[in-house]
Write a protein that holds these residues in place. Sequence first.
Motif, mmCIF file in Angstrom:
data_model
loop_
_atom_site.group_PDB
_atom_site.id
_atom_site.type_symbol
_atom_site.label_atom_id
_atom_site.label_comp_id
_atom_site.label_asym_id
_atom_site.label_seq_id
_atom_site.Cartn_x
_atom_site.Cartn_y
_atom_site.Cartn_z
ATOM 1 N N LEU A 139 0.825 -1.129 -0.205
ATOM 2 C CA LEU A 139 -0.128 0.039 -0.061
ATOM 3 C C LEU A 139 0.912 1.306 0.069
ATOM 4 C CD1 LEU A 139 -2.737 -1.158 2.809
ATOM 5 C CD2 LEU A 139 -2.784 -1.032 0.181
ATOM 6 N N SER A 140 2.095 0.981 -0.189
ATOM 7 C CA SER A 140 3.195 2.135 0.169
ATOM 8 C C SER A 140 3.388 2.799 -1.547
ATOM 9 C CB SER A 140 4.471 1.666 0.752
ATOM 10 O OG SER A 140 5.443 2.699 0.567
ATOM 11 N N PRO A 141 3.350 4.085 -1.646
ATOM 12 C CA PRO A 141 3.622 4.772 -2.863
ATOM 13 C C PRO A 141 5.124 4.624 -2.976
ATOM 14 C CG PRO A 141 3.076 6.663 -1.120
ATOM 15 C CD PRO A 141 2.920 5.085 -0.573
ATOM 16 N N ALA A 142 5.762 3.319 -3.676
ATOM 17 C CA ALA A 142 7.182 3.388 -3.660
ATOM 18 C C ALA A 142 7.474 2.840 -5.100
ATOM 19 C CB ALA A 142 7.640 2.760 -2.712
ATOM 20 N N LEU A 143 8.681 2.952 -5.289
ATOM 21 C CA LEU A 143 9.321 2.175 -6.704
ATOM 22 C C LEU A 143 10.899 1.933 -6.361
ATOM 23 C CD1 LEU A 143 10.349 4.796 -9.115
ATOM 24 C CD2 LEU A 143 8.943 5.601 -7.353
ATOM 25 N N VAL A 144 11.159 1.136 -7.114
ATOM 26 C CA VAL A 144 12.372 0.637 -7.033
ATOM 27 C C VAL A 144 13.142 0.659 -8.454
ATOM 28 C CG1 VAL A 144 13.818 -1.745 -6.706
ATOM 29 C CG2 VAL A 144 11.567 -1.174 -5.419
ATOM 30 N N ALA A 145 14.451 0.987 -8.116
ATOM 31 C CA ALA A 145 15.211 1.597 -9.574
ATOM 32 C C ALA A 145 16.635 0.994 -9.292
ATOM 33 C CB ALA A 145 15.227 2.908 -10.004
ATOM 34 N N GLU A 146 17.357 0.908 -10.340
ATOM 35 C CA GLU A 146 18.918 0.704 -10.276
ATOM 36 C C GLU A 146 19.634 1.804 -10.497
ATOM 37 O OE1 GLU A 146 20.709 -2.529 -12.550
ATOM 38 O OE2 GLU A 146 18.789 -3.876 -12.287
ATOM 39 N N TYR A 147 20.783 1.958 -9.850
ATOM 40 C CA TYR A 147 21.955 2.970 -10.350
ATOM 41 C C TYR A 147 22.944 2.130 -11.077
ATOM 42 C CZ TYR A 147 24.948 1.846 -6.212
ATOM 43 O OH TYR A 147 25.855 1.258 -5.602
ATOM 44 N N ARG A 148 23.598 2.740 -12.187
ATOM 45 C CA ARG A 148 24.439 2.314 -12.830
ATOM 46 C C ARG A 148 25.886 3.089 -12.766
ATOM 47 N NH1 ARG A 148 21.962 -0.823 -17.037
ATOM 48 N NH2 ARG A 148 20.688 -2.267 -16.119
ATOM 49 N N THR A 149 27.004 2.447 -12.611
ATOM 50 C CA THR A 149 28.140 3.398 -12.425
ATOM 51 C C THR A 149 28.784 3.286 -13.798
ATOM 52 O OG1 THR A 149 29.415 1.397 -11.671
ATOM 53 C CG2 THR A 149 28.450 2.790 -9.906
ATOM 54 N N GLN A 150 28.556 2.424 -14.716
ATOM 55 C CA GLN A 150 29.450 2.789 -15.989
ATOM 56 C C GLN A 150 28.153 2.663 -17.138
ATOM 57 O OE1 GLN A 150 31.411 -1.052 -15.985
ATOM 58 N NE2 GLN A 150 33.147 -0.135 -15.031
ATOM 59 N N LEU A 151 28.630 3.252 -18.289
ATOM 60 C CA LEU A 151 27.601 3.304 -19.579
ATOM 61 C C LEU A 151 27.257 1.892 -19.964
ATOM 62 C CD1 LEU A 151 29.458 6.115 -21.399
ATOM 63 C CD2 LEU A 151 27.285 6.301 -20.008
ATOM 64 N N PRO A 152 26.101 1.824 -20.321
ATOM 65 C CA PRO A 152 25.631 0.487 -20.818
ATOM 66 C C PRO A 152 26.191 0.236 -22.230
ATOM 67 C CG PRO A 152 23.963 2.107 -21.256
ATOM 68 C CD PRO A 152 25.109 2.733 -20.630
ATOM 69 N N ASP A 153 26.261 -0.877 -22.694
ATOM 70 C CA ASP A 153 26.658 -1.348 -24.111
ATOM 71 C C ASP A 153 25.436 -0.943 -25.056
ATOM 72 O OD1 ASP A 153 27.185 -2.745 -26.379
ATOM 73 O OD2 ASP A 153 28.133 -4.506 -25.394
ATOM 74 N N LYS A 154 25.613 -0.088 -25.804
ATOM 75 C CA LYS A 154 24.593 0.617 -26.755
ATOM 76 C C LYS A 154 24.168 -0.569 -27.794
ATOM 77 C CE LYS A 154 22.699 3.526 -27.949
ATOM 78 N NZ LYS A 154 22.961 4.948 -28.337
ATOM 79 N N GLN A 155 25.341 -1.302 -28.270
ATOM 80 C CA GLN A 155 25.045 -2.357 -29.303
ATOM 81 C C GLN A 155 23.978 -3.605 -28.708
ATOM 82 O OE1 GLN A 155 28.639 -3.874 -30.880
ATOM 83 N NE2 GLN A 155 28.873 -2.451 -32.353
ATOM 84 N N MET A 156 24.306 -3.824 -27.496
ATOM 85 C CA MET A 156 23.440 -4.828 -26.707
ATOM 86 C C MET A 156 22.126 -4.190 -26.575
ATOM 87 S SD MET A 156 23.613 -6.435 -23.044
ATOM 88 C CE MET A 156 23.386 -4.806 -22.180
#
Length: 358
Positions: A308-325
Motif C-alpha cells: 500500500l506504500s507509494p514506492a518504486l524500485v530502480a537501479e543505479y549504474r556506475t558505467q555506461l551500458p553497451d549500446k549495441q546490446m
Amino acid sequence: MSAATAATAASVPVEAAFAAVVGLIEAARGRAWQAVNTELIELYWRIGDYLHHRIEADGWAQGTVVQLAAYIAQRVPGLRGFSPQNLWRMRQFFEAYRDDPGLSPLVRVLPWTHNLIILGQAKRPEEREFYLRMAVEQRWGKRELERQLRLGAFEQAVLAPPKLSPAVRQTHGDHVAGAFKDVYAVEFLNLPDPHTEADLHRGLLAQLRAFLIELGRDFCFVGSGFPLQVGGRDFALDLLFFHRGLNCLIAIELKVDRFEPEHLGKLNFYLEALDRDVRKPHENPAIGLLLCASKDSEVVEYALSRTLSPALVAEYRTQLPDKQMLAAKLHEFYALSAPAAATDEAAPTPRGGRRART
C-alpha cells in the motif's frame, strides 16, 4: 541610526530594483535568442524543402549542391553555415520530419546543433521523437543530449519502464511513470568498485547538479540525511527531494547491494513520517524511490504488487551500458511486439514520447 547603517538599509530596495531590471533584460535576451533560433530553423527547413523537390523533380545531385554552396558564398561573402555538407543536412532534416507535423514545433525550439545530433544518432522515427521531446522538456544542453544518447535513454525507456507500486498510480495517476526511470546512470561519480553507501551518498552530494539533471528538471533538492523524529527516536532519510510536477516530496534511500523485499519496510516507515509530520496540506502524498545497485525484476514485481506504500524500485549504474546490446534487445522487442501491433495492442509508451511504432 548611523549614516552607514541608513545607507545600507536604503541600498537594499535599490539593489532589488536593479536586479528586477537585469531580470527584464535577461528575459528579453532569451526571447530574442529563441526568436532568432526559430527563424533560423525555419530557414533551414525551407531550404531543405526546396532542395528535396529540386532533387526529386530536376535530378539535382550532390555536385549541384556543391555549386549552390559556392554560389551562396560568392553572393553573400562571410556568410557561414551554408557549406555543401550543411545544405545536404537541411535536406535530410526536412525529409526526416516532413511526414510528422506534430514534431514541427519541437525542432524549431531546439538549436540546430541539437537537431543535427538527434538526426545523426537516432535512427528510428520514435527514437528521434523521444529525444526531441526530452531535450525540450528537460532543457538538455548539447553535452547532456549526447550523454543521454550514449546511455541509450530511449532503449531503456522502452525496454525497462519504471517499476511502480499500485499505490503510486492510484494516488498520482498513470502519468507518474513519466517522472521516473528504471535505471539511473551515475557514471559521473567515478565510484570505486566495490564502494559503500557512504561513497555513493558523498558522490551524489558532490555531483548534485549532475544528479539533478539525471533525475529530471522538476526535481528540487531538499536535504541530505533529512532528520525525522518518531516517538523518542531520531532517524535520517538519505536524500529528500520535491517534485514540482507531482507536487510531492520524493524520499530516496540508497542501497549498494541487491534489492531485497525487506528494504521497502524502512522506506515505508520514512514515507509515513513524511506524510504525517513534514508534508504540507496542499501537497500530495510522498513517493519513495529505492535506489539499488541491482535488482531482480520478478522479485520487485512481487514485492510491489500488494504493498500500500507509494514506492518504486530502480537501479543505479556506475558505467555506461553497451549500446549495441541495447539496440539488439530493442530490435528483438519490436520483432516480438509486431504481432501485438497487428491486433491493435498498444506498445509501452517511452518517457517523453508517444508509444513505440513497429
